[in-house]
Design a protein around this motif. Structure first.
Motif, PDB file in Angstrom:
ATOM      1  N   PHE A  85      68.558 -15.385  23.603  1.00 47.02           N
ATOM      2  CA  PHE A  85      68.123 -15.778  24.947  1.00 47.02           C
ATOM      3  C   PHE A  85      66.792 -16.519  24.866  1.00 47.02           C
ATOM      4  CE2 PHE A  85      64.622 -12.782  25.740  1.00 47.02           C
ATOM      5  CZ  PHE A  85      64.835 -11.850  24.729  1.00 47.02           C
ATOM      6  N   THR A  86      66.451 -17.198  25.968  1.00 49.60           N
ATOM      7  CA  THR A  86      65.166 -17.889  26.037  1.00 49.60           C
ATOM      8  C   THR A  86      64.380 -17.287  27.193  1.00 49.60           C
ATOM      9  OG1 THR A  86      66.167 -19.914  25.195  1.00 49.60           O
ATOM     10  CG2 THR A  86      64.054 -20.157  26.314  1.00 49.60           C
ATOM     11  N   TRP A  87      63.109 -17.006  26.956  1.00 45.78           N
ATOM     12  CA  TRP A  87      62.259 -16.420  27.999  1.00 45.78           C
ATOM     13  C   TRP A  87      60.910 -17.127  27.988  1.00 45.78           C
ATOM     14  CZ3 TRP A  87      57.579 -13.708  27.467  1.00 45.78           C
ATOM     15  CH2 TRP A  87      57.120 -13.067  28.631  1.00 45.78           C
ATOM     16  N   ASN A  88      60.512 -17.672  29.114  1.00 43.08           N
ATOM     17  CA  ASN A  88      59.223 -18.365  29.241  1.00 43.08           C
ATOM     18  C   ASN A  88      59.006 -19.405  28.126  1.00 43.08           C
ATOM     19  OD1 ASN A  88      58.472 -17.057  31.534  1.00 43.08           O
ATOM     20  ND2 ASN A  88      56.743 -15.964  30.636  1.00 43.08           N
ATOM     21  N   GLY A  89      60.072 -20.115  27.762  1.00 43.30           N
ATOM     22  CA  GLY A  89      59.955 -21.159  26.740  1.00 43.30           C
ATOM     23  C   GLY A  89      60.053 -20.642  25.312  1.00 43.30           C
ATOM     24  N   TYR A  90      60.164 -19.326  25.132  1.00 43.79           N
ATOM     25  CA  TYR A  90      60.305 -18.781  23.774  1.00 43.79           C
ATOM     26  C   TYR A  90      61.774 -18.458  23.528  1.00 43.79           C
ATOM     27  CZ  TYR A  90      55.252 -17.975  23.893  1.00 43.79           C
ATOM     28  OH  TYR A  90      53.906 -18.136  23.987  1.00 43.79           O
ATOM     29  N   HIS A  91      62.275 -18.924  22.376  1.00 45.67           N
ATOM     30  CA  HIS A  91      63.671 -18.635  22.071  1.00 45.67           C
ATOM     31  C   HIS A  91      63.768 -17.406  21.172  1.00 45.67           C
ATOM     32  CE1 HIS A  91      67.887 -19.304  21.946  1.00 45.67           C
ATOM     33  NE2 HIS A  91      67.860 -19.147  20.630  1.00 45.67           N
ATOM     34  N   PHE A  92      64.669 -16.501  21.492  1.00 45.05           N
ATOM     35  CA  PHE A  92      64.893 -15.288  20.690  1.00 45.05           C
ATOM     36  C   PHE A  92      66.315 -15.324  20.144  1.00 45.05           C
ATOM     37  CE2 PHE A  92      61.160 -12.724  21.843  1.00 45.05           C
ATOM     38  CZ  PHE A  92      60.685 -13.463  22.919  1.00 45.05           C
ATOM     39  N   ASP A  93      66.435 -15.475  18.807  1.00 47.17           N
ATOM     40  CA  ASP A  93      67.760 -15.520  18.174  1.00 47.17           C
ATOM     41  C   ASP A  93      68.307 -14.121  17.963  1.00 47.17           C
ATOM     42  OD1 ASP A  93      68.528 -18.159  17.811  1.00 47.17           O
ATOM     43  OD2 ASP A  93      67.082 -18.398  16.157  1.00 47.17           O
ATOM     44  N   GLU A  94      69.632 -14.000  18.058  1.00 44.80           N
ATOM     45  CA  GLU A  94      70.281 -12.712  17.785  1.00 44.80           C
ATOM     46  C   GLU A  94      69.841 -12.181  16.413  1.00 44.80           C
ATOM     47  OE1 GLU A  94      74.572 -12.733  18.304  1.00 44.80           O
ATOM     48  OE2 GLU A  94      74.703 -11.024  16.933  1.00 44.80           O
ATOM     49  N   GLY A  95      69.515 -10.899  16.344  1.00 43.37           N
ATOM     50  CA  GLY A  95      69.138 -10.280  15.065  1.00 43.37           C
ATOM     51  C   GLY A  95      67.652 -10.349  14.767  1.00 43.37           C
ATOM     52  N   LEU A  96      66.897 -11.141  15.565  1.00 37.18           N
ATOM     53  CA  LEU A  96      65.448 -11.275  15.317  1.00 37.18           C
ATOM     54  C   LEU A  96      64.740  -9.948  15.585  1.00 37.18           C
ATOM     55  CD1 LEU A  96      63.207 -13.563  14.834  1.00 37.18           C
ATOM     56  CD2 LEU A  96      62.925 -13.508  17.312  1.00 37.18           C
ATOM     57  N   LEU A  97      63.810  -9.582  14.710  1.00 36.03           N
ATOM     58  CA  LEU A  97      62.997  -8.382  14.946  1.00 36.03           C
ATOM     59  C   LEU A  97      61.822  -8.767  15.848  1.00 36.03           C
ATOM     60  CD1 LEU A  97      62.187  -5.422  14.315  1.00 36.03           C
ATOM     61  CD2 LEU A  97      60.920  -6.309  12.344  1.00 36.03           C
ATOM     62  N   VAL A  98      61.690  -8.071  16.973  1.00 40.76           N
ATOM     63  CA  VAL A  98      60.633  -8.380  17.943  1.00 40.76           C
ATOM     64  C   VAL A  98      59.723  -7.162  18.070  1.00 40.76           C
ATOM     65  CG1 VAL A  98      60.183  -9.050  20.339  1.00 40.76           C
ATOM     66  CG2 VAL A  98      62.271  -9.809  19.225  1.00 40.76           C
ATOM     67  N   LEU A  99      58.416  -7.399  18.115  1.00 39.94           N
ATOM     68  CA  LEU A  99      57.471  -6.290  18.271  1.00 39.94           C
ATOM     69  C   LEU A  99      56.784  -6.383  19.629  1.00 39.94           C
ATOM     70  CD1 LEU A  99      55.792  -6.328  14.726  1.00 39.94           C
ATOM     71  CD2 LEU A  99      57.715  -4.927  15.504  1.00 39.94           C
ATOM     72  N   LEU A 100      56.735  -5.270  20.331  1.00 42.58           N
ATOM     73  CA  LEU A 100      56.008  -5.195  21.602  1.00 42.58           C
ATOM     74  C   LEU A 100      54.633  -4.610  21.303  1.00 42.58           C
ATOM     75  CD1 LEU A 100      55.815  -5.179  24.759  1.00 42.58           C
ATOM     76  CD2 LEU A 100      56.786  -2.874  24.677  1.00 42.58           C
ATOM     77  N   ASP A 101      53.582  -5.375  21.605  1.00 42.56           N
ATOM     78  CA  ASP A 101      52.211  -4.994  21.260  1.00 42.56           C
ATOM     79  C   ASP A 101      51.654  -4.039  22.334  1.00 42.56           C
ATOM     80  OD1 ASP A 101      49.624  -4.846  20.416  1.00 42.56           O
ATOM     81  OD2 ASP A 101      49.182  -6.982  20.621  1.00 42.56           O
ATOM     82  N   MET A 102      51.892  -2.743  22.139  1.00 38.19           N
ATOM     83  CA  MET A 102      51.452  -1.757  23.150  1.00 38.19           C
ATOM     84  C   MET A 102      49.921  -1.682  23.209  1.00 38.19           C
ATOM     85  SD  MET A 102      53.978   1.495  23.030  1.00 38.19           S
ATOM     86  CE  MET A 102      53.637   2.061  21.386  1.00 38.19           C
ATOM     87  N   TYR A 103      49.301  -1.547  22.037  1.00 35.34           N
ATOM     88  CA  TYR A 103      47.842  -1.398  21.980  1.00 35.34           C
ATOM     89  C   TYR A 103      47.165  -2.650  22.550  1.00 35.34           C
ATOM     90  CZ  TYR A 103      43.224  -0.422  19.976  1.00 35.34           C
ATOM     91  OH  TYR A 103      41.886  -0.188  19.797  1.00 35.34           O
ATOM     92  N   GLY A 104      47.699  -3.837  22.141  1.00 32.38           N
ATOM     93  CA  GLY A 104      47.118  -5.102  22.609  1.00 32.38           C
ATOM     94  C   GLY A 104      47.282  -5.268  24.115  1.00 32.38           C
ATOM     95  N   THR A 105      48.417  -4.838  24.666  1.00 29.79           N
ATOM     96  CA  THR A 105      48.637  -4.964  26.117  1.00 29.79           C
ATOM     97  C   THR A 105      47.693  -4.032  26.867  1.00 29.79           C
ATOM     98  OG1 THR A 105      50.956  -5.466  25.662  1.00 29.79           O
ATOM     99  CG2 THR A 105      50.416  -4.840  27.928  1.00 29.79           C
ATOM    100  N   ASN A 106      47.520  -2.818  26.352  1.00 32.79           N
ATOM    101  CA  ASN A 106      46.628  -1.858  27.016  1.00 32.79           C
ATOM    102  C   ASN A 106      45.155  -2.273  26.913  1.00 32.79           C
ATOM    103  OD1 ASN A 106      48.716  -0.240  27.799  1.00 32.79           O
ATOM    104  ND2 ASN A 106      48.605   1.078  25.996  1.00 32.79           N
TER     105      ASN A 106
END
Ligand code: HEM
Length: 204
Positions: A85-106
């Motif tokens: 899928f594409t979100w806000n201009g960023y493309h995410f390919d199937e199987g890609l490992l994605v990290l959510l930056d919890m510490y950075g967001t907080n």
């Protein structure tokens, strides 16, 4: 766990009951880490300590939220993309490992303004968004994987904080309170040692 029955009236076998029991005991025990950070916050931020000590239930809630925002627990969460899928201009390919930056967001200055300052009052103006305060994951726990134990965590830390500031007094001996950021989860090097614990007298 011993008496649970599913829709067909089937009970857990012993192994499943043990797994489910550990699934509750393990995260409840993990809350001790936030309680340690709460008592560290009382020591490191005397102005905030006076504010919560002289305040009401609402102050205890905001102080607890600030502990969970400010001190490090999980640094990030990982997930694999199931469907491209594409979100806000960023493309995410199937199987890609994605990290959510919890510490950075907080600690994102665009969200919190002065993220490296311990300031519980900031929660007075917090918009309650499920995407900006994410110490236990983001979004709606009913629809995704955000921690369903977040409310329990908040309440147990609140009860502990209330006890620490209103019921007991103690001394804090010299110790190493530095918090290494290369351990997950982390704690002050010395833990948090208190001495001469006694019940508070009514005069204070
Ligand atoms: C220090 C306290 C806790 C922290 C830091 C914490 C953190 C987390 C995180 C980061 C996740 C994953 C979120 C995601 O993948 O989006 C999670 C999931 C979960 N947590 Fe917690 N948690 C805590 C306490 C608890 C408690 C007290 C319970 C229940 C008694 C609990 C039950 C769960 C369960 C069942 C999941 C899996 C949810 C799912 O995959 O749908 N947690 N937690």
């Amino acid at each position: 766990m011993a008496f649970y029955e599913d829709a067909q009236g089937r009970k857990f076998n012993a192994q499943m009951a043990a797994v489910e029991l550990i699934n509750v005991i393990r995260p409840v025990t993990a809350i001790a880490t936030f309680i340690t950070f709460a008592v560290l916050a009382l020591f490191e931020h005397p102005r905030a300590r006076d504010w919560v000590q002289n305040g009401d239930k609402q102050h205890i809630e905001w102080f607890t939220r600030e502990v969970r925002r400010f001190y490090p627990f999980g640094p990030f969460l990982g997930a694999k993309v199931r469907k491209s899928f594409t979100w806000n201009g960023y493309h995410f390919d199937e199987g890609l490992l994605v990290l959510l930056d919890m510490y950075g967001t907080n600690r994102d200055p665009a969200i919190w303004g002065d993220p490296d300052v311990f300031r519980p009052e900031r929660f007075r103006d917090w918009d309650g968004s499920p995407y900006n305060f994410i110490p236990q994951g983001g979004a709606d726990p009913a629809k995704g994987h955000r921690c369903p134990g977040e409310g329990i965590t908040q309440e147990i830390v609140e009860a502990s904080l209330d006890f620490l500031v209103k019921t007991i007094e103690y001394d804090v001996p010299a110790q190493d309170l530095s918090v290494p950021l290369n351990k997950i989860p982390t704690l002050p090097e010395s833990g948090f040692i208190i001495q001469h614990v006694k019940k508070k007298t009514p005069a204070g």
